[in-house]
Design an enzyme around this catalytic site. Structure first.
Site, mmCIF file in Angstrom:
data_model
loop_
_atom_site.group_PDB
_atom_site.id
_atom_site.type_symbol
_atom_site.label_atom_id
_atom_site.label_comp_id
_atom_site.label_asym_id
_atom_site.label_seq_id
_atom_site.Cartn_x
_atom_site.Cartn_y
_atom_site.Cartn_z
ATOM 1 N N SER A 77 0.815 -1.204 0.000
ATOM 2 C CA SER A 77 0.000 0.000 0.000
ATOM 3 C C SER A 77 0.860 1.270 0.000
ATOM 4 C CB SER A 77 -0.958 -0.029 1.199
ATOM 5 O OG SER A 77 -1.904 0.994 1.127
ATOM 6 N N ASP A 123 -2.518 6.189 -3.650
ATOM 7 C CA ASP A 123 -1.371 5.587 -2.985
ATOM 8 C C ASP A 123 -0.849 4.433 -3.834
ATOM 9 O OD1 ASP A 123 -3.555 3.940 -2.516
ATOM 10 O OD2 ASP A 123 -2.862 3.307 -0.541
ATOM 11 N N ASP A 145 -1.081 1.202 -4.034
ATOM 12 C CA ASP A 145 -1.954 0.170 -4.607
ATOM 13 C C ASP A 145 -3.297 0.736 -5.047
ATOM 14 O OD1 ASP A 145 -2.931 0.596 -2.030
ATOM 15 O OD2 ASP A 145 -3.454 -1.504 -1.709
ATOM 16 N N ASP A 187 -5.885 2.034 -3.564
ATOM 17 C CA ASP A 187 -7.161 1.799 -2.880
ATOM 18 C C ASP A 187 -7.599 3.034 -2.089
ATOM 19 O OD1 ASP A 187 -5.350 1.635 -0.795
ATOM 20 O OD2 ASP A 187 -6.127 -0.249 0.017
#
Length: 438
Positions: free
Chosen positions: A101, A238, A240, A242
């Site tokens: 992340s 960010d 990833d 999400d």
């Protein structure tokens, strides 16, 4: 029984070191492979972000899955919500996203989803841990399985996102900061498909620059760029993708709390679900609009669990994870940007106008790195500082002290009437924790 490998967002650590060493990753794949093996089509999809460790982790994970009889499909570079979407809509029993992340490139992680598109429940992760340790005890040598990317998977996800958007972006200029991460290619392509003029930044991943001075955790440059480009919107994701932080035409940050308020005023849900980290100002603004805020523990998985339990459609985190349950099973930064921009364009209003009445209470977050974790209840000096702060602020503030689920950090959040008092109190509590856990 507490979990030793899984935190609040899967298994996370430094790539190459336990629990992300080759034997453990292989064992995780084998355990997950056993879990899906009883299905007639035990297919698992793997996706990853741009970290340099992603390819070998994917091949090692695939080796464990294949060892247990699972069939592996590889989506390659994609987002966490993209993997969740594919797992739910394609013939996959499970999906795994390889990402840490917002963490730096040295870290990585494994997030598993079942066919519902939701992350595995805590109890399933606990059972999987037992199998992982049992497989490790057998001492099997980890094997890697070469993988070939199927580009159709990213196209399916991209087409889905575009299908949810019902507005015109002709003549609209958007600056995107994709954190040199998972959205680096799909993000600009999505908004260009929809007709926007896109200025793309943070879209040159080299394996090591993911989240580095860019993306949702570093938005100052984006705020300036939006103003300089005379763009209508900015959006930062960010690593990833999400989570999403938006920026108004005036260069003002629109975080997850603002996004939830905008969406709530448009959707009019019975209640909105947010974590204990959301600003007191969000609660007050929602209440003034006749809406209720339900708070959960930190972590989008807990937000989703409450949304499902209470049959609610909107929830999220101040950090930019926003869940639109009518569309997705997890926080999705690209979807969040689409939803908020769609509302603004169709209403012909600025993001400032859409968040009118949201007064942000000064908030200070201090992280304290510790050597050995002890329950906060066993630290009298820390409890004394917390109680003193709560007594001083009363209903005009909040105190939250918790341990991170992904890093060896104690997080201190204090909210109150002035930044000076808030900062002083936050550092007093942090100093007490540092002294007690040093």
């Amino acid at each position: 029984m507490s979990r030793k490998l899984f935190g609040t967002d899967g298994i996370r650590g430094v790539a190459g070191k336990a629990p992300l060493d080759e034997p453990t990753v292989f064992a995780f794949g084998a355990a997950l492979g056993e879990w899906v093996a009883h299905h007639s089509t035990p297919r698992v999809v793997i996706g990853m972000d741009t970290r340099e460790s992603g390819p070998w982790l994917a091949e090692t994970l695939a080796g464990g899955l294949a060892h247990a009889g699972a069939n592996v499909c590889f989506a390659g570079l994609t987002t966490t919500p993209g993997v969740a979407y594919l797992t739910k809509t394609e013939e996959f029993v499970a999906g795994v996203m390889i990402s840490a992340s917002h963490n730096p490139y040295q870290d990585n992680g494994l997030k598993a989803f079942d066919h519902s598109g939701f992350k595995l429940p805590d109890e399933e992760e606990r059972k999987m841990e037992e199998r992982i340790f049992a497989i490790l005890a057998q001492g099997a040598a980890p094997l890697r399985q070469p993988l070939t990317v199927d580009p159709a998977y990213d196209r399916h996800y991209l087409d889905f996102l575009a299908s949810t958007f019902h507005a015109s972006l002709q003549g609209v200029k958007i600056v995107l900061d994709c954190a040199n991460g998972a959205a680096s290619y799909i993000g600009p392509e999505l908004f260009r498909m929809l007709g926007a003029e896109v200025v793309a930044t943070g879209c040159e991943p080299d394996g090591r620059n993911i989240n580095k001075d860019c993306g949702a955790l570093h938005v100052d440059a984006l705020c300036r760029r939006v103003v300089a480009e005379q763009a209508q919107f900015g959006a930062a994701f960010d690593g990833d993708a999400d989570r999403c932080m938006l920026v108004s035409a005036a260069g003002r940050l629109i975080d997850g709390d603002h996004a939830m308020l905008i969406a709530a005023r448009h959707m009019r849900p019975a209640s909105v679900v947010a974590t204990v980290m959301s600003n007191l100002g969000l609660q007050r603004a929602l209440e003034s609009d006749g809406l209720k805020l339900i708070r959960t523990a930190v972590g989008d998985r807990y937000v989703i669990e409450e949304m499902l339990r209470s049959n609610l459609t909107l929830g999220g985190e101040q950090s930019g994870h926003v869940i639109f349950r009518d569309y997705a099973t997890t926080g999705d930064g690209l979807l969040t940007a689409l939803r908020i921009i769609e509302i603004a364009v169709n209403a012909r209003r600025t993001l400032e106008e859409l968040t009118e009445g949201f007064v942000i209470y000064p908030q200070k977050l201090v992280n304290v790195r510790f050597k050995q974790k002890r329950p906060l209840e066993e630290l009298p000096s820390v409890q004394a500082e917390i109680q003193s702060t709560e007594a001083e602020f009363g209903d005009a503030g909040r105190v939250l002290v918790r341990f991170s689920g992904t890093e060896p950090l104690a997080r201190v959040m204090v909210e109150g009437p002035t930044i000076e008092r808030v900062a002083h109190r936050a550092h007093s509590i942090a100093n007490a924790i540092e002294a007690a856990l040093s």
